[in-house]
Every structure is written in structure tokens, then in C-alpha cells.
Design a protein around this motif. Structure first.
Motif, PDB file in Angstrom:
ATOM      1  N   SER A 234       0.830  -1.211   0.000  1.00 54.84           N
ATOM      2  CA  SER A 234       0.000   0.000   0.000  1.00 54.84           C
ATOM      3  C   SER A 234       0.862   1.257   0.000  1.00 54.84           C
ATOM      4  O   SER A 234       2.063   1.204   0.245  1.00 54.84           O
ATOM      5  CB  SER A 234      -0.962  -0.018   1.188  1.00 54.84           C
ATOM      6  N   VAL A 235       0.203   2.348  -0.291  1.00 53.99           N
ATOM      7  CA  VAL A 235       0.874   3.635  -0.379  1.00 53.99           C
ATOM      8  C   VAL A 235       0.813   4.315   0.981  1.00 53.99           C
ATOM      9  O   VAL A 235      -0.219   4.285   1.639  1.00 53.99           O
ATOM     10  CB  VAL A 235       0.182   4.510  -1.446  1.00 53.99           C
ATOM     11  N   ILE A 236       1.909   4.875   1.387  1.00 50.82           N
ATOM     12  CA  ILE A 236       1.901   5.678   2.612  1.00 50.82           C
ATOM     13  C   ILE A 236       1.730   7.120   2.164  1.00 50.82           C
ATOM     14  O   ILE A 236       2.585   7.669   1.461  1.00 50.82           O
ATOM     15  CB  ILE A 236       3.217   5.539   3.394  1.00 50.82           C
ATOM     16  N   ASP A 237       0.617   7.696   2.560  1.00 48.46           N
ATOM     17  CA  ASP A 237       0.307   9.028   2.045  1.00 48.46           C
ATOM     18  C   ASP A 237       0.224  10.023   3.186  1.00 48.46           C
ATOM     19  O   ASP A 237      -0.764  10.710   3.353  1.00 48.46           O
ATOM     20  CB  ASP A 237      -1.017   8.961   1.266  1.00 48.46           C
ATOM     21  N   GLY A 238       1.260  10.067   3.971  1.00 45.91           N
ATOM     22  CA  GLY A 238       1.247  10.982   5.107  1.00 45.91           C
ATOM     23  C   GLY A 238       2.223  12.110   4.894  1.00 45.91           C
ATOM     24  O   GLY A 238       2.406  12.583   3.762  1.00 45.91           O
ATOM     25  N   GLU A 239       2.834  12.546   5.966  1.00 49.09           N
ATOM     26  CA  GLU A 239       3.840  13.589   5.903  1.00 49.09           C
ATOM     27  C   GLU A 239       4.959  13.175   4.953  1.00 49.09           C
ATOM     28  O   GLU A 239       5.409  13.933   4.116  1.00 49.09           O
ATOM     29  CB  GLU A 239       4.428  13.764   7.306  1.00 49.09           C
ATOM     30  N   LYS A 240       5.363  11.906   5.171  1.00 46.80           N
ATOM     31  CA  LYS A 240       6.347  11.333   4.250  1.00 46.80           C
ATOM     32  C   LYS A 240       5.602  10.354   3.369  1.00 46.80           C
ATOM     33  O   LYS A 240       4.787   9.575   3.848  1.00 46.80           O
ATOM     34  CB  LYS A 240       7.418  10.581   5.045  1.00 46.80           C
ATOM     35  N   ARG A 241       5.872  10.440   2.086  1.00 46.82           N
ATOM     36  CA  ARG A 241       5.230   9.483   1.188  1.00 46.82           C
ATOM     37  C   ARG A 241       6.135   8.285   0.984  1.00 46.82           C
ATOM     38  O   ARG A 241       7.359   8.402   0.998  1.00 46.82           O
ATOM     39  CB  ARG A 241       4.934  10.144  -0.160  1.00 46.82           C
ATOM     40  N   GLY A 242       5.500   7.151   0.812  1.00 46.21           N
ATOM     41  CA  GLY A 242       6.311   5.960   0.599  1.00 46.21           C
ATOM     42  C   GLY A 242       5.464   4.749   0.333  1.00 46.21           C
ATOM     43  O   GLY A 242       4.278   4.840   0.039  1.00 46.21           O
ATOM     44  N   ILE A 243       6.112   3.605   0.462  1.00 51.70           N
ATOM     45  CA  ILE A 243       5.419   2.355   0.184  1.00 51.70           C
ATOM     46  C   ILE A 243       5.507   1.456   1.408  1.00 51.70           C
ATOM     47  O   ILE A 243       6.517   1.461   2.107  1.00 51.70           O
ATOM     48  CB  ILE A 243       6.018   1.671  -1.070  1.00 51.70           C
ATOM     49  N   SER A 244       4.419   0.759   1.653  1.00 51.51           N
ATOM     50  CA  SER A 244       4.411  -0.146   2.794  1.00 51.51           C
ATOM     51  C   SER A 244       4.141  -1.566   2.308  1.00 51.51           C
ATOM     52  O   SER A 244       3.277  -1.782   1.465  1.00 51.51           O
ATOM     53  CB  SER A 244       3.332   0.314   3.776  1.00 51.51           C
ATOM     54  N   ILE A 245       4.903  -2.489   2.848  1.00 55.02           N
ATOM     55  CA  ILE A 245       4.706  -3.893   2.474  1.00 55.02           C
ATOM     56  C   ILE A 245       4.404  -4.665   3.744  1.00 55.02           C
ATOM     57  O   ILE A 245       5.162  -4.578   4.711  1.00 55.02           O
ATOM     58  CB  ILE A 245       5.985  -4.489   1.864  1.00 55.02           C
ATOM     59  N   ILE A 246       3.300  -5.388   3.716  1.00 51.10           N
ATOM     60  CA  ILE A 246       2.998  -6.245   4.864  1.00 51.10           C
ATOM     61  C   ILE A 246       3.010  -7.688   4.380  1.00 51.10           C
ATOM     62  O   ILE A 246       2.390  -8.007   3.355  1.00 51.10           O
ATOM     63  CB  ILE A 246       1.625  -5.896   5.475  1.00 51.10           C
ATOM     64  N   ALA A 247       3.735  -8.525   5.103  1.00 56.70           N
ATOM     65  CA  ALA A 247       3.756  -9.952   4.772  1.00 56.70           C
ATOM     66  C   ALA A 247       3.157 -10.671   5.958  1.00 56.70           C
ATOM     67  O   ALA A 247       3.656 -10.555   7.070  1.00 56.70           O
ATOM     68  CB  ALA A 247       5.178 -10.432   4.523  1.00 56.70           C
ATOM     69  N   GLU A 248       2.063 -11.365   5.718  1.00 58.46           N
ATOM     70  CA  GLU A 248       1.354 -11.967   6.838  1.00 58.46           C
ATOM     71  C   GLU A 248       1.005 -13.418   6.547  1.00 58.46           C
ATOM     72  O   GLU A 248       0.601 -13.764   5.444  1.00 58.46           O
ATOM     73  CB  GLU A 248       0.077 -11.155   7.103  1.00 58.46           C
ATOM     74  N   ASP A 249       1.185 -14.246   7.562  1.00 54.01           N
ATOM     75  CA  ASP A 249       0.803 -15.646   7.389  1.00 54.01           C
ATOM     76  C   ASP A 249       0.383 -16.237   8.722  1.00 54.01           C
ATOM     77  O   ASP A 249       0.626 -15.653   9.771  1.00 54.01           O
ATOM     78  CB  ASP A 249       1.966 -16.452   6.786  1.00 54.01           C
TER      79      ASP A 249
END
Ligand SMILES: Nc1ncnc2c1ncn2[C@@H]1O[C@H](COP(=O)(O)OP(=O)(O)OP(=O)(O)O)[C@@H](O)[C@H]1O
Ligand SMILES: [Mg+2]
Lengths: 336, 133
Positions: free
Chosen positions: B63-78
């Protein structure tokens, strides 16, 4: 970290120089650049990316396949970049560990280097050198009120940090022995129990314990599997083995240690050492015990300290300055 | 720009490729440079491969991080076996690949933020973020 723009400009300049006037000099500049990059912690994939950017600037209409090839290479370099960063981190950790070991070695040295007591009737010389940073050898002198000298030398089988830790325990156990040590056999029996209780069964400790009685000029001693020392009789002008039998410390808590004794005349010597002395390995194989006797004999006119220093230097040289085991050598010479 | 998170379920190796691709596209849209795109794709690869190897299945959420700092977030879940000793797993040189810098410590290096929660027998959730400079 250096600024990306700066880096870009610098690399661009060097690359253009090379493309236009290719020479050994321009290549040499490239080598210098890589050093500078590494000093600044720049990863290989970053360098590759600079390269791609410069090339793109020069060939804006680069063939698409050509560009894909670059992308492929970049992807492949990411792993190298990770390995590079991991290496940097491990190097940092190694330096930290080394400085910790340095501190531990200092602490250990301050434990090990006990004062050598001074007597008019006895000339004492000692040298103790670890093979690595920390030593598994231990020696110890105590002068009591009756002007008796107790001398101990111990050798933890094994070397390096585990041996050094074990040695610290011996030191502590020795320090908690009562001041009046009359029976070497009893001292070893005590220590044996401590070692048996506290030390990993895979570790063994050998020890020689002696008590020099000044009024009788007699040495009472016992040994827990320790490398036999030498006794030099000035009367006969001959070296003998200082034989004493006993099991190594820590094997069996009920071990008894037999006590031996030896009269010491003026000019006689008692020579004690750890097996790092006899296990000196030269090109021709292990040093023979006779060889050690010979080295001591050559120097008998010197003081005890000069003898042990001289023998150490000689043995160090014979094994190309690489000690394979911790080295401790003690000489007691009766003066008057 | 579409900022709805993108979920990729991981069941097989082909899914690893899909997760990478999704991450790379998102990174590109966000304006990450070539190298960072490759780094993000590599991080996703490592996380997805761990799911595939150790948990059999799970998912990657990009997902996109659309806050003060922009960036990308990766979550790996199992919901796999979880990791018993996290400290060990995060140690350099511990991976089965024999310390070539990859694995979880590698992911941490490739990204700016790294967080891991794992319960033995329950599963693992790793969140890794990278910001635009
Ligand atoms: N999602 C997961 N579920 C359960 N265990 C995991 C998971 N991810 C990692 N692990 C455990 O943590 C260890 C370390 O993982 P890491 O990815 O760092 O190295 P690796 O997979 O062993 O080797 P490689 O360098 O090839 O990735 C793994 O060996 C595995 O035991
Ligand atoms: Mg892995």
C-alpha cells in the motif's frame, strides 16, 4: 553519505574522460573512484545506477533492449549490495568483539600477573605469555609469615577464551585458600573439589603446587597431572625430572594427592613450566625436554629472570614467533 | 493514483513474481528511482519466499503511505509456524543461505522501516516501509 548529485557529477566526469581519451590513467582514476565510493559506504548497485544514468544522458535514444539489459544487471546487483552491507556490519561487529576481548585480556593479565616475592636466599624468575590474546596458564606465589614460599603453576587444557575463563576460577579458588598452606597435597585436594564442582567436564586442569620451607631449605610438592618440571643439583651438576604423580584436577572429587619432598642446596634450581614450553613445535617436530635443559644450561650463570627470558626468546624464534600454546616458565634458584 | 492496497496471496512461486511486480509498479508510480524499485522488489521477494517456504501460504499487502512522508508499505502476513527466536532470525549470517546478506536482515537493510511480530504456532506479520527522499 555523500551527496548523490556530487557523486553523479564526479562519476560523469571520469566516465566521459575515459570514453573520450581512453588510457591507463583514466582507468586508474576509476579505481581511485571505487575506493572513495567504498570509503563512503556506497553500494555496488548505486554505482551501477550512476553508470546507467550517465549512459542514458549520453544516449537518450538508447535501444530498448539495451536498456532492459541494464535493468537486468541492476536487479542482479542488489544481492551483491546486500552482501556488501552485511560485510560492513560484520566487520564493525568484529572490531567491537576484538575490543571487548582486548579489555578482557587486560583484566585477565591483571589477575594473572601477581607480584613475585623477593627473598635473599632464593632467586625467582617467571615468564608467562598467552598463545592468543588470553591465557589458560596460571601461576602464583605467596610468601607467608614463616618466610615460606608457596608456588603454584596450572595449565588449563585448551586455550583462548574458554581456558582463560577457567583460569580465572582457579585464581579465585587459590585466593580463598587459607593463608597457612602447609600441605601441598591438601591444597590440591581442595582445588580438585572446586574444579570438579564448577568446571565443565570437558575441561581439565593440571597443576603443580610447591611449598618451599626456608628453615629446612626443602621443597614439599604435589602434582595434579602437571608436566614434570626439572630439579638441578649443583653438587652433581645434573638435571633431573621433578617427578610427582597425581590425577588432573576435576576428574574425581575424592582424588588424593601424594606429597613429595626434595632438599634444595645452594646453587640448586627448581624449574617449572606449562606444556606450552615442551609442546613448542619447530620444523623438526616437538622440542625435546633435553633441548630445554640445554637452553637453560647455556644460561646458568645468569639470573633466574634472565634465564627464563632468554629461553622464551630462543623458543619463540625456533617456532617462527608463533606460540601454539600458552607458555609459562618459572625458575627458582637457591642463592645462599 | 490508485491508493487502495493491493493484496497478493502467496501459494506458489508464481505468486512471488506477482507480488514483486505489484510492488515494483506501485513503487514506480510513487516516483521511486530504478535502484529503489529493484530494492523494493527484492524485499518483497524475500518476504514472499519465506511465506512460501515456511508458512506454505499467506499474503503480501502493498500500500501507499500518504502521510507527511510518502512511501510504500509492504505487509507480509501468514498463519504459519511463526519464528521462535526472532533475535537469531534477525542476525546477520544466520540465514540458511549462509550469510549472503539476504533474508530478513537483508529486507531490513533494503527498506527504511522494519517491524516483525511473530508468535510460535500462530504466524508471522512483517511490516516494511520505504520512503521517498
Ligand atoms: N514467515 C515465516 N514463518 C516461519 N518462519 C519463518 C518465516 N520467515 C522466516 N522464518 C524463519 O526465519 C529464518 C530466517 O529467515 P531468513 O529469510 O532470514 O533466512 P532463510 O530463509 O533461512 O535464508 P535466505 O537467506 O535464503 O532467505 C528462516 O530459516 C525460518 O526458519
Ligand atoms: Mg528467507
Amino acid at each position: 553519505m555523500i551527496d548523490h548529485k556530487e557523486l553523479y557529477q564526479h562519476y560523469r566526469k571520469l566516465l566521459i574522460e575515459h570514453m573520450e581519451r581512453k588510457s591507463e590513467k583514466t582507468l586508474y582514476n576509476g579505481q581511485l573512484f571505487s575506493r572513495q565510493m567504498m570509503e563512503n559506504g556506497v553500494s555496488p548497485e548505486d554505482v551501477l545506477s550512476l553508470h546507467i544514468d550517465v549512459i542514458k544522458e549520453f544516449y537518450p535514444h538508447m535501444d530498448e533492449k539495451f536498456q532492459s539489459a541494464f535493468d537486468f544487471l541492476l536487479e542482479a546487483m542488489i544481492g551483491y549490495g546486500l552482501a556488501y552491507r552485511e560485510h560492513q556490519n560484520l566487520r564493525y561487529k568484529q572490531r567491537q568483539l576484538e575490543s571487548e576481548i582486548d579489555i578482557a585480556a587486560d583484566v585477565q593479565q591483571s589477575l594473572l600477573v601477581g607480584e613475585v616475592p623477593h627473598y635473599d636466599f632464593l632467586d625467582i624468575g617467571v615468564i608467562s605469555r598467552p598463545a592468543k590474546r588470553m591465557s589458560g596458564d596460571y601461576y602464583h606465589f605467596v610468601k607467608d609469615e614463616q618466610n615460606c614460599l608457596s608456588v603454584a603453576i596450572a595449565d588449563v587444557i585448551g586455550k583462548g577464551i574458554p581456558a582463560a575463563l577457567c583460569m580465572s576460577m582457579i585464581k579465585y579458588a587459590m585466593d580463598s585458600e587459607p593463608e597457612q598452606r602447609t600441605k601441598p597435597g591438601a591444597v590440591l585436594e581442595n582445588l580438585n573439589r572446586v574444579v570438579e564442582q564448577n568446571v565443565d567436564p570437558s575441561m581439565f586442569i593440571t597443576m603443580f603446587y610447591g611449598l618451599y620451607n626456608e628453615s629446612q631449605h626443602r621443597l614439599y610438592f604435589a602434582s595434579a597431572g602437571h608436566e614434570p618440571g626439572f630439579y638441578y643439583s649443583s653438587n652433581k651438576d645434573e638435571f633431573q625430572e621433578l617427578i610427582a604423580k597425581g590425577r588432573v584436577l576435576g576428574l574425581d572429587r575424592s582424588t588424593k594427592y601424594r606429597e613429595y619432598e626434595k632438599n634444595i642446596d645452594v646453587g640448586d634450581m627448581v624449574i617449572l613450566f606449562s606444556d606450552g614450553v615442551t609442546e613448542c613445535r619447530t620444523e623438526k617436530g616437538f622440542i625435546e625436554r633435553d633441548e630445554i635443559v640445554r637452553l637453560i644450561r647455556q644460561r646458568m650463570h645468569l639470573s633466574s629472570q634472565e634465564i627464563v627470558d632468554g629461553v622464551y626468546k630462543e623458543l619463540e624464534r625456533l617456532q617462527d614467533f608463533q606460540l601454539r600454546d600458552d607458555f609459562t616458565l618459572i625458575i627458582l634458584k637457591r642463592e645462599v | 493514483m490508485n491508493i487502495a492496497p493491493n493484496r497478493v496471496e502467496i501459494h506458489n512461486e508464481w505468486d512471488i513474481v506477482r507480488a514483486r511486480q505489484s510492488g515494483r509498479e506501485r513503487a514506480k508510480e510513487l516516483g521511486f528511482g530504478h535502484v529503489d524499485q529493484a530494492r523494493i522488489a527484492t524485499a518483497i521477494s524475500e518476504l514472499a519466499r519465506n511465506i512460501y517456504l515456511y508458512a506454505k501460504h499467506g499474503e503480501i499487502i502493498i500500500s501507499v503511505i500518504d502521510g507527511e512522508k510518502r512511501g510504500i508499505s509492504i505487509i507480509a502476513e501468514d498463519n504459519g509456524p511463526g519464528i521462535r527466536d526472532l533475535r537469531k532470525a534477525m542476525e546477520d549470517g544466520y540465514t540458511t543461505s549462509g550469510g549472503l546478506g539476504a533474508g530478513l536482515p537483508g529486507v531490513k537493510r533494503l527498506m527504511d522501516d522494519f517491524d516483525i511480530v511473530s508468535e510460535e504456532g500462530q504466524g508471522t506479520k512483517i511490516t516494511a516501509k520505504k520512503y521517498l527522499r
